[in-house]
Design a protein around this motif. Sequence first.
Motif, PDB file in Angstrom:
ATOM      1  N   GLU B  88      -1.285  -0.493  -8.807  1.00  0.00           N
ATOM      2  CA  GLU B  88      -1.172   0.792  -8.119  1.00  0.00           C
ATOM      3  C   GLU B  88      -0.715   0.610  -6.668  1.00  0.00           C
ATOM      4  O   GLU B  88       0.140   1.363  -6.174  1.00  0.00           O
ATOM      5  N   ALA B  89      -1.266  -0.397  -5.996  1.00  0.00           N
ATOM      6  CA  ALA B  89      -0.916  -0.590  -4.581  1.00  0.00           C
ATOM      7  C   ALA B  89       0.585  -0.807  -4.410  1.00  0.00           C
ATOM      8  O   ALA B  89       1.161  -0.434  -3.390  1.00  0.00           O
ATOM      9  N   LYS B  90       1.225  -1.415  -5.409  1.00  0.00           N
ATOM     10  CA  LYS B  90       2.675  -1.623  -5.303  1.00  0.00           C
ATOM     11  C   LYS B  90       3.428  -0.350  -5.669  1.00  0.00           C
ATOM     12  O   LYS B  90       4.460  -0.044  -5.076  1.00  0.00           O
ATOM     13  N   VAL B  91       2.903   0.366  -6.667  1.00  0.00           N
ATOM     14  CA  VAL B  91       3.563   1.614  -7.081  1.00  0.00           C
ATOM     15  C   VAL B  91       3.624   2.600  -5.902  1.00  0.00           C
ATOM     16  O   VAL B  91       4.600   3.331  -5.740  1.00  0.00           O
ATOM     17  N   ILE B  92       2.590   2.585  -5.081  1.00  0.00           N
ATOM     18  CA  ILE B  92       2.548   3.580  -4.007  1.00  0.00           C
ATOM     19  C   ILE B  92       3.031   3.044  -2.658  1.00  0.00           C
ATOM     20  O   ILE B  92       2.931   3.725  -1.650  1.00  0.00           O
ATOM     21  N   SER B  93       3.569   1.820  -2.643  1.00  0.00           N
ATOM     22  CA  SER B  93       4.059   1.303  -1.355  1.00  0.00           C
ATOM     23  C   SER B  93       5.489   0.796  -1.423  1.00  0.00           C
ATOM     24  O   SER B  93       6.010   0.262  -0.447  1.00  0.00           O
ATOM     25  N   HIS B  94       6.140   0.943  -2.567  1.00  0.00           N
ATOM     26  CA  HIS B  94       7.515   0.453  -2.730  1.00  0.00           C
ATOM     27  C   HIS B  94       8.320   1.610  -3.304  1.00  0.00           C
ATOM     28  O   HIS B  94       8.422   1.769  -4.520  1.00  0.00           O
ATOM     29  N   ASN B  95       8.818   2.467  -2.437  1.00  0.00           N
ATOM     30  CA  ASN B  95       9.397   3.726  -2.906  1.00  0.00           C
ATOM     31  C   ASN B  95      10.761   3.989  -2.299  1.00  0.00           C
ATOM     32  O   ASN B  95      10.986   3.755  -1.117  1.00  0.00           O
ATOM     33  N   ASN B  96      11.653   4.491  -3.151  1.00  0.00           N
ATOM     34  CA  ASN B  96      12.898   5.054  -2.642  1.00  0.00           C
ATOM     35  C   ASN B  96      12.700   6.560  -2.544  1.00  0.00           C
ATOM     36  O   ASN B  96      12.742   7.261  -3.550  1.00  0.00           O
ATOM     37  N   PHE B  97      12.427   7.041  -1.367  1.00  0.00           N
ATOM     38  CA  PHE B  97      12.263   8.481  -1.144  1.00  0.00           C
ATOM     39  C   PHE B  97      12.782   8.692   0.269  1.00  0.00           C
ATOM     40  O   PHE B  97      12.015   8.751   1.228  1.00  0.00           O
ATOM     41  N   TYR B  98      14.117   8.785   0.391  1.00  0.00           N
ATOM     42  CA  TYR B  98      14.784   8.751   1.697  1.00  0.00           C
ATOM     43  C   TYR B  98      14.355   9.888   2.616  1.00  0.00           C
ATOM     44  O   TYR B  98      14.522   9.805   3.818  1.00  0.00           O
ATOM     45  N   GLU B  99      13.800  10.955   2.028  1.00  0.00           N
ATOM     46  CA  GLU B  99      13.295  12.046   2.866  1.00  0.00           C
ATOM     47  C   GLU B  99      12.250  11.537   3.855  1.00  0.00           C
ATOM     48  O   GLU B  99      12.015  12.146   4.895  1.00  0.00           O
ATOM     49  N   PHE B 100      11.611  10.424   3.497  1.00  0.00           N
ATOM     50  CA  PHE B 100      10.580   9.853   4.382  1.00  0.00           C
ATOM     51  C   PHE B 100      10.988   8.491   4.922  1.00  0.00           C
ATOM     52  O   PHE B 100      10.161   7.747   5.438  1.00  0.00           O
ATOM     53  N   GLY B 101      12.274   8.147   4.799  1.00  0.00           N
ATOM     54  CA  GLY B 101      12.739   6.867   5.314  1.00  0.00           C
ATOM     55  C   GLY B 101      13.395   6.033   4.231  1.00  0.00           C
ATOM     56  O   GLY B 101      12.931   6.012   3.091  1.00  0.00           O
ATOM     57  N   ALA B 102      14.464   5.331   4.613  1.00  0.00           N
ATOM     58  CA  ALA B 102      15.276   4.625   3.617  1.00  0.00           C
ATOM     59  C   ALA B 102      14.759   3.222   3.285  1.00  0.00           C
ATOM     60  O   ALA B 102      15.235   2.595   2.349  1.00  0.00           O
ATOM     61  N   GLN B 103      13.803   2.715   4.073  1.00  0.00           N
ATOM     62  CA  GLN B 103      13.217   1.418   3.730  1.00  0.00           C
ATOM     63  C   GLN B 103      12.097   1.638   2.713  1.00  0.00           C
ATOM     64  O   GLN B 103      11.421   2.655   2.749  1.00  0.00           O
ATOM     65  N   LYS B 104      11.887   0.654   1.855  1.00  0.00           N
ATOM     66  CA  LYS B 104      10.933   0.820   0.750  1.00  0.00           C
ATOM     67  C   LYS B 104       9.505   1.152   1.217  1.00  0.00           C
ATOM     68  O   LYS B 104       8.764   1.842   0.528  1.00  0.00           O
ATOM     69  N   ASN B 105       9.120   0.636   2.367  1.00  0.00           N
ATOM     70  CA  ASN B 105       7.749   0.847   2.835  1.00  0.00           C
ATOM     71  C   ASN B 105       7.602   2.138   3.650  1.00  0.00           C
ATOM     72  O   ASN B 105       6.491   2.580   3.912  1.00  0.00           O
ATOM     73  N   GLU B 106       8.722   2.716   4.064  1.00  0.00           N
ATOM     74  CA  GLU B 106       8.649   3.864   4.975  1.00  0.00           C
ATOM     75  C   GLU B 106       8.046   5.132   4.362  1.00  0.00           C
ATOM     76  O   GLU B 106       7.303   5.839   5.049  1.00  0.00           O
ATOM     77  N   PRO B 107       8.371   5.463   3.097  1.00  0.00           N
ATOM     78  CA  PRO B 107       7.761   6.675   2.557  1.00  0.00           C
ATOM     79  C   PRO B 107       6.242   6.658   2.645  1.00  0.00           C
ATOM     80  O   PRO B 107       5.621   7.647   3.039  1.00  0.00           O
ATOM     81  N   GLN B 108       5.622   5.532   2.328  1.00  0.00           N
ATOM     82  CA  GLN B 108       4.163   5.491   2.424  1.00  0.00           C
ATOM     83  C   GLN B 108       3.704   5.688   3.866  1.00  0.00           C
ATOM     84  O   GLN B 108       2.711   6.359   4.125  1.00  0.00           O
TER      85      GLN B 108
END
Lengths: 205, 341
Positions: B88-108
């Motif tokens: 779970e910790a990886k599912v919620i910290s490695h995200n492509n959601f550019y609305e919150f930032g283009a780096q994988k850790n930024e959305p979290q």
Amino acid sequence: MSSYRPSSRTIIILKCFVHTIALVWALYYYFLAINDQLGSDPVKAIIHFTGMSALNTLLLTLMISPLAKLYRLPWLLRFRRLLGLYAFFFACLHLVNFIFFELQFDFSLFIEEVIERPYITLGMAAFVILFALAITSFKRLQRKMGRQWQALHNMVYLAAILIVIHFYWSVKSDIIEPGAYVLALLILLALRRAKLLSAYYRRSN
Amino acid sequence: MLIKNIGKTSISDDGRSRGLTEADVTDESVYVKRRQVLKGLGFAGASSLLWANGVGGINTANAATFKTKSLEVVKSNSDLVSDTLTPEAKVISHNNFYEFGAQKNEPQENAQKFNVDPWSLTVTGEVEKPFTLDYQQLFSVFDLEERIYRLRCVEAWSMVIPWLGFELSKLIKRAQPTSKAKYVAFKTLYDPEQMPGQSSRFLGGGIDYPYVEGLRIDEAMNSLSLLSVGLYGKTLPPQNGAPIRLVVPWKYGFKSIKSIVEIKLMEERPPTTWNILAPGEYGFFANVNPEVDHPRWSQASERRITRGGLFTRNRIKTQMFNGYGEQVADLYRNMDLRKNY
């Protein structure tokens, strides 16, 4: 203008300082990555870290002569080879990470990637140049090669251009960070325009 | 009401439960199975907690974490899945959601203050009975089930995620599509104040917002197409697309649009975000296909993100339709998948 001249002892201490920073920096990241503490995908993270370190160190290397000239600090030049070799060191780690951890020793995939992905082709070309520069970086070889040595080592500018494009092309959509590197590189090249142009004309004549 | 004990108890993101255990909220067989999986992993949580505490450069400076709530499901496909779950910790910290930032850790890092309640999801377009669901209704109108799916990103990494949600077809049927409904268009919330990537080119990677996606109607009606409202037994964290997102497991991850506010049935094929940005790289269909490479990534294999550091051998062969060919290959009969990538 200043004419500060550090003693050779100070130079050695400063060099040890550079070694310590570079090695501790790298070891720290590897420690985290090996223990799965470098984000969710430690493989991507360590590849990115070593690649950016190689690029940053190379640009730092290229900054030395303009700085030495501008501030009349000739002793700075004594750090140029050291930093250049660290740029190569990080480039080696970058490539090793890619083959070991990303492709996991699938060498046919490696060959395919080098041929088919333009950004990887450029990255490999830059690596070959840095490799040639690193193995000819000994003082004795430098004296032996004479003029040829300088001609060969001018390839560092080509390597820097290839690496910046390699970075630019590897990014999915963001262009601001790679754009900043393009700008930095253009400034560093512009500072040497006289040298680069004369080298170019000499060759074409 | 399927959200159990809202307000009274909840499991917060730091993993500590407040008077409620996982056994209370999950079907027991699922729960036992999951325990077995976790046991098999040597308990993934230990290393996950390590990160949550900020070891290794993951920023936890935003003390205020988004509160997720436990959800109840009526069934699960977990007995049919043999893949190891991504922690779970990886599912919620490695995200492509550019609305919150283009780096994988930024959305979290940037999404924790995202406000999902009130929410409004509108189903409209070529339908007899358009309707809107509010926040509560997202969880109460349809029975929720757990679906463990493989998620394959176009960047050649993949995860295995236990989603909670309901079939997209149920929602579409409820609106009674007309005979003109040939495509389904999806739209993400547009709210630059809450989604900093939408107003900052530097953060948002320079794509056009709002993010839009689309499916052909038969793809949307396929029973695999899921509208997810949760993962790992709880409501979605914002970085994973709270409060409601699409999951189409046989397509590359960018098709699975997040934080949806509008679903519109259409006669014409709708525009889709990555296809607009780079039509030569991202097609409308975007089916996982090991034989058709992306210009920058070979799609023949992928790295499966589970546990383990640098030395984990996690490169596996990519399967056609991400391994879901049995359920979806028929949708693409007589289609040239090299052209329709």
